[in-house]
Every structure is written in C-alpha cells, then in structure tokens.
Design a protein around this motif. Structure first.
Motif, PDB file in Angstrom:
ATOM      1  N   ALA B  54       0.818  -1.218   0.000  1.00  0.00           N
ATOM      2  CA  ALA B  54       0.000   0.000   0.000  1.00  0.00           C
ATOM      3  C   ALA B  54       0.851   1.267   0.000  1.00  0.00           C
ATOM      4  N   LEU B  74      -3.257  -1.354   4.543  1.00  0.00           N
ATOM      5  CA  LEU B  74      -4.235  -2.412   4.266  1.00  0.00           C
ATOM      6  C   LEU B  74      -4.214  -3.482   5.354  1.00  0.00           C
ATOM      7  N   VAL B  98      -8.909  -0.047   7.553  1.00  0.00           N
ATOM      8  CA  VAL B  98      -9.480  -0.499   6.284  1.00  0.00           C
ATOM      9  C   VAL B  98     -10.839  -1.153   6.526  1.00  0.00           C
TER      10      VAL B  98
END
Lengths: 435, 103
Positions: B54, B74, B98
């Motif tokens: 990410a 993430l 998330v």
C-alpha cells in the motif's frame, strides 16, 4: 456489558475460525461473545477466494441455499508460466455440479463472513464489532480475559479462543509462538475485477453457476516461491499473487508490481480485459506448516485458524476450512472443559488431539517438507517453466525437418538444460516432500 | 518478446494510488505504526519502501527519514515481518482502518 460480567468464553476475531467456534458453543448453551476489531465482521477479512465447505456444511447444512457464495468450482487449472508461454493441467468434471458441489465455492470474504456472523448471532452469539483486543489478561500463568481498545476495558472469561488471524499478536504475547519467519510467511495481494457474468462464462468455458479456479506458478510470481490465482465469482473475478516475504524482499519486488506483471502476461491478460477494478486488498498467509506450528493451548487459551498456523500451503491452498474445523474442535473442547469446570492446559490439550486425528494436522504433516523444499531449491519454480515451454515450443515448431530429428534435438536440449538425473532428483525430492 | 499492446482498459487499475482510491477506510488520527528512524536510516536495504503493498512508507530524501502514511495501510502486517528492527506495527484501534466491502 458491565465490568463485573464474566463470560464463559470470549472469542477474538469474527473470521471462519471464530464464528465456527462461537456458533458451536452457543448451540451447546455456552455463553459466548465474539470481539471483532472491524466495524463489521468481514471488514478486515481477505483470502484468494476458494472456500472448502465440508465443515461449513456440517454447521449449516445446505448453506448454499442462503449463503452469499459465488460459484461452485467445477474446473481446476494448474499451470506454469514462462515469460510469454504456459504449460497447463486443466481438469473439469460434471460430477461437481451435483450437491454438495464437491464442497468447493468461490466467495468474497467480507460478504460471506458478515453472513456467517449473522447465523451465529441468530444462534445466540453476542458479536461485538469495533473492538480490538490489544492483549490477553494473564494471572498466575493463566489467561483470564482480554483488554480491549479503544477504551482499555477489561473483559473476563473462563477461557479465550484466539481466532485473531495471521498476525497472532496474542499468541506471541504469551509465548505460544516465536517471531514470524519471513521464509514461512507469504504476502498476497488481490484485485476483484467486475465483468459481466456472460463474459466470465465465455472466457472460462463455464455455464450457469459453475466456477473455475486457476493456480499459476513460475513467472506468475517472477519465479519466486509462491503463485498467482484467478477465481471466478458471479460477476467478477478475483485475481492475485502471493509469495514468501523472504523471496519478495530478496528480489526487491513490490507485491502490486508482481500482480501487474501477472495481469499483463499474454496468458492472463485476455481474462481481465475490459474489466473494472472494484477493490484491492492485501493479506498474509502463514505457510510454515506442520514444522512451524505454535503451541496450541495454555491455561485458559486456545489458538485456532491462521493464528494457529493452520494453512495447507501445498498446491491444495487450503486455510479457511482448516480454520472452521479448528473452531469446531475448540468449541467441543471448551464444552468438555466447562462440564469438568477445568480450563487448564491439560484439559484444553484435547483440542490438539482432535486436530491430530483430523484432516487438519494429518494434511499438514503430509506436506510438512514442501516449504523447506522450495526454500532450498528455488530453481524449480524459477527455471523449469521456462525450460518446459522452450522444449515444447521446439517440439511443436513446424518445419520440414524429419520428426525423428526434432525429437532427438529436443531430448538433447533437455539433457543439457536440466539433465535427466537432476530432473529425477527434483521429482524425487518433491515427491518425498509431498509424502 | 511479444509484449501485447494494452487495450483501452481505463477501469482496470494498475497503480497502487489508483487502487487505494477504491478502498474504503475509516481513518484514525492516531497512527498505529511507529518507525524507529535511527535504525531505518542506518539500514541499507530499506525493504519497507518496496515490500509494502500500500506504499505506506516513503523516503524523505532530504532528511533520510521514513515517512509513514498510516491511513493507506491495508493491515496485512508484512512490514513488521520484513523489517522488525525498525517497524513497530500493530492493528489500528477497534473500528478504525481499512473496511473491505468484498475482501
């Protein structure tokens, strides 16, 4: 929940292991709460996308009539990619179209887990979302509850079932496992790509609710110890790659770049063409297997699912079903412990026996050397796909050269590039690793 | 080498930035990630700069420090295993972070 309230059992994590455990416990009349750090069950939960459902079908018979499952898998495909070629084993059978559909379904975990948690709730389980367990409460060497965030509240119970998932901080806190080893932990990324159902059915040669599952090795992951996958959902496909963190870092790879290379490969590109990316996700997979399992229990604590390292990382790629089985065995163990009024490690060790006598540990034992083999023999996944594609390419190249001569040349090339002896050795070693 | 010409797949995302744009988050002001900068600076490999799916970690070229964009995380946990010497990664507080819709 008042501070003084004490539960029979607290379950950490609303994934397949935690929900299975809680559902079975509630049915047995045990007072159980599931603490989930996501705002809803499924908010943090990711997998490639195949759920093997023998255990689920025992918990919720004919679940497929209600559950948000995508497609039942009738086609399994294993292949190796070279840089621009592919060699595949493609299997399908109509037999898998009959209930129970070979217990193999594609799912989207956020949707599925949410539904699964609702079934547990209907059975009397208390699901508490938005609550992260930051640590276990330990008194005199015994787990007596958990501490949660935000808020720092303490909740108490006779026993805690950790279904915390792959990071398993709680197991580490109490010394049930050693620090994770990057050689035995894979990082995986995936995308869900929307496509019309009819397009998916044409591209994968399936009809109706049939589904297809592709596992792709070799250049799918730049020759690292891992694989790519493509699974068909109803009107989307799940596509992703995963490799050990050790191999990814060794080759200075970024997981998304590996995924993009996979998507660009000429054998894969036509599958995703014209699709719309809906979501991107990342997750780890514990691949240490049988030789790297944590201690499963201590006084007042049982580990289940990924938190217990229960993943079959061979070509079978199973995890969520092992998680469900472990959740069920944990529940049975807690029911017995409650009857005896004894939650000591000695009583809870029944759980380990149950795992030993089931497919869970028997399968992990069978494949225990796979991880070590590929870590020690990186050439197998790096070089063999290229060589095989080159040899087949020579074999099928059309010319007016006599076939007998072509065959001789291919055999000569095979001998010089791999050598019969080396291939026999590798096949033998892989065979032994799988036995 | 037969690199195929990419068709006009404007809805098929390729970059991490484009993909993260599709991910739902409930951001927490409080970061769940800590980098021990001195250890990071001394480390030659700096694996977190590329292993993170990410792009949570980037390099501040001027100071040599590691910038942490925890709101992109993430929550896979890879960084903590790839670089345990300087990354202290924990889950975000309950309810934050998330929120996968598909998973």
């Amino acid at each position: 929940m008042s501070d003084s309230e004490k539960f029979d059992c607290l379950v950490v994590g609303a994934g397949p292991a935690g929900i299975s455990a809680a559902l079975a416990l509630a049915r047995a009349g045990i007072q159980v709460a599931v603490l989930e750090r996501g705002e809803y069950p499924g908010a943090k939960n990711v997998m490639g996308g195949i759920l093997f459902t023998t255990v689920l079908n025992k918990l919720l018979p004919e679940f497929w009539k209600q559950a948000p499952v995508e497609r039942h898998v009738t086609q399994r495909r294993f292949s190796m990619l070279s840089r621009d070629g592919e060699v595949a084993l493609d299997f399908r059978t109509g037999a898998y179209n009959e209930p129970p559909y070979n217990h193999t379904w594609t799912v989207l975990r956020s949707k599925f887990d949410r539904w699964f948690a609702e079934q547990a709730e209907a059975a009397g389980v208390m699901i508490v979302p938005g609550m992260m367990v930051s640590e276990l409460l330990v008194e005199n060497g015994k787990v007596v509850g958990v501490k949660t965030e935000p808020g720092g509240d303490e909740l108490r119970s006779d026993v805690v079932i950790s279904a915390e998932g792959v990071n398993s901080f709680l197991a580490e806190q109490v010394g049930l496992r050693r620090p994770h080893d990057p050689r035995h932990m894979a990082v995986a990324v995936k995308e869900v790509i929307a496509l019309p159902a009819s397009v998916i059915e044409d591209r994968f040669r399936i009809s109706g609710d049939e589904g297809s599952a592709w596992e792709v090795f070799g250049q799918a992951v730049q020759g690292t110890f891992g694989s790519g996958f493509v699974y068909t959902n109803k009107d989307s496909i799940s596509i992703g790659v995963g490799s050990t963190i050790h191999d990814m870092t060794r080759h200075r790879l970024n997981p998304n770049e590996v995924l993009e290379q996979f998507k660009r490969h000429p054998a894969i590109r036509p599958l995703v063409r014209g699709g719309e990316t809906l979501e991107y996700a990342a997750h780890m997979i514990p691949e240490g297997g049988f030789t790297h399992l944590p201690r499963m229990v201590m006084d007042g604590l049982i580990l289940t699912g990924d938190a217990a390292g229960l993943v079959n990382a061979s070509h079978y790629h199973e995890g969520s079903n092992l998680a469900m089985a472990s959740g069920l065995y944990a529940a049975e163990t807690v029911v017995e412990a409650k009857r005896r009024g004894d939650f000591s490690a000695a009583t809870l060790s029944q759980y380990a026996n149950k795992l030993e006598h089931s497919f869970v540990l028997q399968d992990l034992r069978k494949f225990q050397r796979v991880s070590a083999y590929f870590n020690e023999n990186p050439h197998t996944l790096r070089d063999y796909p290229d060589v095989m594609v080159r040899l087949l390419s020579d074999y099928f190249t059309v010319s007016e050269k006599p076939k007998a001569e072509i065959e001789k040349e291919v055999i000569r090339k095979f001998r010089s590039e791999i050598g019969v002896l080396n291939l026999v050795k590798d096949v033998f070693k892989i065979g032994r690793a799988m036995r | 080498m037969s690199e195929p010409v990419a068709p006009a797949d404007d809805k098929l995302k390729e970059t991490i930035e484009d993909k993260l744009y599709l991910v739902k988050y409930k951001p927490d002001k409080q970061s769940h990630i800590e980098v021990i900068q001195e250890v990071f600076k001394a480390d030659k490999l700096k694996v977190v700069l590329y292993i993170c799916p990410a792009k949570v970690y980037t390099l501040n070229e001027e100071t040599g420090e590691c910038l942490v964009n925890h709101e992109n995380c993430l929550e896979c946990g890879t960084c903590a295993i790839a670089a345990p010497e300087y990354v202290k990664w924990r889950y975000p507080r309950g309810g934050f972070g998330v929120q996968y819709k598909l998973g």
